[in-house]
Design a protein around this motif. Structure first.
Motif, short mmCIF file in Angstrom:
data_model
loop_
_atom_site.label_atom_id
_atom_site.label_comp_id
_atom_site.label_asym_id
_atom_site.label_seq_id
_atom_site.Cartn_x
_atom_site.Cartn_y
_atom_site.Cartn_z
N SER A 1 0.85 -1.19 0.00
CA SER A 1 0.00 0.00 0.00
C SER A 1 0.88 1.24 0.00
O SER A 1 1.58 1.51 0.98
N SER A 2 0.88 1.96 -1.12
CA SER A 2 1.71 3.16 -1.21
C SER A 2 1.08 4.29 -0.41
O SER A 2 -0.12 4.28 -0.11
N ALA A 3 1.89 5.28 -0.10
CA ALA A 3 1.42 6.42 0.69
C ALA A 3 0.20 7.08 0.05
O ALA A 3 -0.72 7.51 0.73
N ARG A 4 0.20 7.15 -1.27
CA ARG A 4 -0.88 7.85 -1.97
C ARG A 4 -2.13 7.01 -2.15
O ARG A 4 -3.14 7.47 -2.69
N ASP A 5 -2.09 5.75 -1.72
CA ASP A 5 -3.28 4.90 -1.78
C ASP A 5 -4.04 4.89 -0.45
O ASP A 5 -5.11 4.30 -0.36
N GLU A 6 -3.50 5.52 0.58
CA GLU A 6 -4.02 5.32 1.93
C GLU A 6 -4.98 6.40 2.40
O GLU A 6 -5.41 6.38 3.55
N TYR A 7 -5.33 7.36 1.55
CA TYR A 7 -6.23 8.43 2.00
C TYR A 7 -7.15 8.84 0.86
O TYR A 7 -6.90 8.53 -0.31
#
Length: 348
Positions: free
Chosen positions: A21-27
């Motif tokens: 899960s990349s940083a930009r997928d988490e919000y």
């Protein structure tokens, strides 16, 4: 149609995989300007100091419009080669499974099979460069996961019979990969309009040919939502860089110019085909549905070397099955095609 169940095809370790899960997928964006302190990026603006959108949403949205498909049916990759490699890694168990390819065809299918330790069963095209349906289906066993069809085919240039492709789709319970790298130059319709009809259909396309974007490496996969979800689990999180996404989006949004260039290339293809008849050592000119023309000559190795000496780089296909003494000419600009024709007529 034979029963198709994607769960019977996917590798067990992939089915149970929890993807990165990349940083930009988490919000979810709130719509206001965001302060990005999540991905350990350099905060100083360089236009590329931030990681790219891992799902390439803007580009997929425009592709969905021009291809008339939902974005859920699209996966983008670092060239079609990455897309094809993902298919091997998602569905083929190394050392156990096999795939079927139809030489003469695009060589990377065999290379990727070898890299992934997958048996590649080759079933030659017939003398008309069409799939041999009976031999293909007789080569299938319980470990056959994918069949690769390049249509229009490289290096032969022809599109395969719709009836034969349908027969394979309906009688094989694995994945049928139709490589449509050259579809924009063809009079045949894309198989995209059959995507809903065949759950085992996977279509690959590219921006490298008709869209003139070979240098940015952008490959496209169209398939069922279930297949795309599996491929998304194993793709690298930022596999399509920001510069590629921006250049591709700009080109896709300029579809009228692309269509105009395609039209010009088709005219040049026709003119080149007519002119090649006058070259005395060319014995046969094969009909083409792509942006290249395959010809049979008296001595391919000799003619290739002669053209190189004159500064003309073409492709010698004489080592390929069914392609003895053949050369492949990419259709260039009018000026480039004239240089090719002059060189061909000047050599003995």
């Amino acid at each position: 149609m034979k029963e198709f169940n994607i769960n019977n095809l996917v590798r067990p370790n992939v089915a149970g995989l929890k993807p990165y899960s990349s940083a930009r997928d988490e919000y979810q964006s709130t719509g206001s300007e965001m302060v990005f302190l999540d991905a350990n990026e350099n905060p100083f603006q360089t236009d590329v100091n931030r990681y790219p959108d891992p799902q390439q949403r803007n580009l997929k949205a425009e592709l969905a419009k021009i291809k008339n498909v939902s974005t859920e049916h699209i996966l983008l990759g670092n060239g079609s080669d990455e897309v094809l490699d993902l298919l091997f890694r998602a569905f083929c168990e190394p050392g156990e499974d096999n795939v079927i390819t139809l030489p003469p065809t695009y060589g990377m299918y065999k290379v990727l099979a070898n890299i992934n330790n997958i048996e590649n069963r080759e079933v030659l095209l017939n003398s008309d460069f069409e799939p041999n349906i009976e031999e293909i289906l007789n080569s299938v066993d319980q470990n056959t996961k994918m069949i690769f069809l390049c249509s229009p085919n490289n290096p032969t240039g022809n599109s395969f019979s719709e009836e034969k492709i349908s027969h394979i789709l309906e009688n094989f319970k694995g994945l049928v990969i139709i490589d449509e790298a050259y579809i924009d130059f063809s009079t045949e319709e894309s198989w995209l309009n059959k995507l809903e009809q065949y759950p085992n259909l996977v279509i690959t396309q590219t921006l490298s040919k008709a869209f003139g974007m070979a240098g940015i490496r952008l490959g496209i996969c169209y398939a069922s939502v279930e297949i795309i979800e599996i491929l998304n689990k194993i793709k690298p999180p930022y596999n399509v860089n920001e510069l590629t996404q921006l250049r591709a989006l700009d080109r896709v949004l300029n579809k009228e110019k692309v269509d105009s260039e395609i039209s010009d290339l088709l005219k040049e293809r026709a003119l080149l085909s007519e002119a090649l008849v006058e070259v005395n050592f060319i014995e046969k000119i094969y009909a083409s549905d792509a942006n290249f023309i395959l010809v049979k000559v008296d001595n391919a190795n000799k003619r290739y070397d002669q053209l190189i000496e004159k500064g003309i780089v073409i492709r010698n296909r004489t080592t390929q099955p069914l392609c003895e003494n053949t050369l492949r000419f990419t259709v260039g600009t009018g000026e480039e095609n004239e240089k090719l024709l002059k060189a061909l007529k000047d050599i003995d």
